[in-house]
Design a protein around this motif. Structure first.
Motif, PDB file in Angstrom:
ATOM      1  N   CYS A  14       0.882  -1.215   0.075  1.00 40.04           N
ATOM      2  CA  CYS A  14      -0.028   0.053   0.139  1.00 40.04           C
ATOM      3  C   CYS A  14       0.765   1.236  -0.022  1.00 40.04           C
ATOM      4  O   CYS A  14       0.289   2.370  -0.103  1.00 40.04           O
ATOM      5  CB  CYS A  14      -0.936  -0.115   1.215  1.00 40.04           C
ATOM      6  N   ILE A  48      -4.960  -2.368   5.879  1.00 38.73           N
ATOM      7  CA  ILE A  48      -5.010  -0.892   5.836  1.00 38.73           C
ATOM      8  C   ILE A  48      -4.896  -0.490   7.116  1.00 38.73           C
ATOM      9  O   ILE A  48      -5.208  -1.000   8.318  1.00 38.73           O
ATOM     10  CB  ILE A  48      -6.765  -0.394   5.604  1.00 38.73           C
ATOM     11  N   THR A  74      -9.438   4.896   2.170  1.00 38.76           N
ATOM     12  CA  THR A  74      -9.234   3.857   1.332  1.00 38.76           C
ATOM     13  C   THR A  74     -10.147   4.202  -0.152  1.00 38.76           C
ATOM     14  O   THR A  74     -10.995   4.913   0.233  1.00 38.76           O
ATOM     15  CB  THR A  74      -9.557   2.604   1.951  1.00 38.76           C
ATOM     16  N   LEU A  83      -5.106   2.126   0.106  1.00 34.83           N
ATOM     17  CA  LEU A  83      -4.989   3.678   0.892  1.00 34.83           C
ATOM     18  C   LEU A  83      -4.997   4.345  -0.293  1.00 34.83           C
ATOM     19  O   LEU A  83      -4.371   4.297  -1.551  1.00 34.83           O
ATOM     20  CB  LEU A  83      -3.642   3.744   1.463  1.00 34.83           C
TER      21      LEU A  83
END
Length: 149
Positions: A14, A48, A74, A83
């Motif tokens: 991410c 996340i 997100t 993200l």
């Protein structure tokens, strides 16, 4: 060990600038001290991140405190939750450092998308009760401060 490697992979995928420990940012504006402390960076099952924060305003006769846990903002891409990366502009209208944002019911916190935690911001809308407790006298109910290391 497998779980630790999974979380490390998800964090890398991410692109978020994770932190270790409890980074603290401080500055003084017009005689009022402002401190923001971040802690307990964790990842959920989708990778996340979220973390806890404590924001404090203080003078010799006043102390105001906000605390909570913020979650990454997100977006869905190709069936994956990732993200959301923001591309802000600097004062000259050029591209500034990319940021990721985290939120709860009270505040939004911005962190750099990549690299070290040098520029961190906190903003939000204060309730009437919170506004009565702050150490500054804002013209409106907005809280907004940036920290730079």
């Amino acid at each position: 060990m497998k779980r630790l490697l999974y979380f490390a992979f998800m964090l890398y995928s991410c692109g978020a600038a994770a932190f270790d420990g409890t980074p603290t940012f401080s500055k003084t504006v017009a005689g009022v001290g402002h401190t923001l402390t971040l802690s307990h960076w964790t990842l959920n099952t989708k990778g996340i991140p979220s973390f806890e924060y404590v924001y404090v305003q203080h003078t010799t006769s006043c102390q105001f405190r906000l605390a909570g846990r913020v979650d990454g903002i997100t977006e869905e891409r190709d069936g994956k939750t990732m993200l959301e990366v923001y591309n802000p502009q600097n004062d000259d209208g050029g591209a500034a450092t990319q940021v990721i944002m985290f939120f709860d019911d009270t505040v939004t916190i911005t962190l750099p998308y990549q690299g070290h935690l040098r520029d961190v911001g906190i903003s939000g809308t204060l309730t009437a009760a919170q506004r009565a407790q702050v150490c500054t006298r804002p013209k409106n109910n907005k809280l907004s401060i940036e920290f730079r290391k």
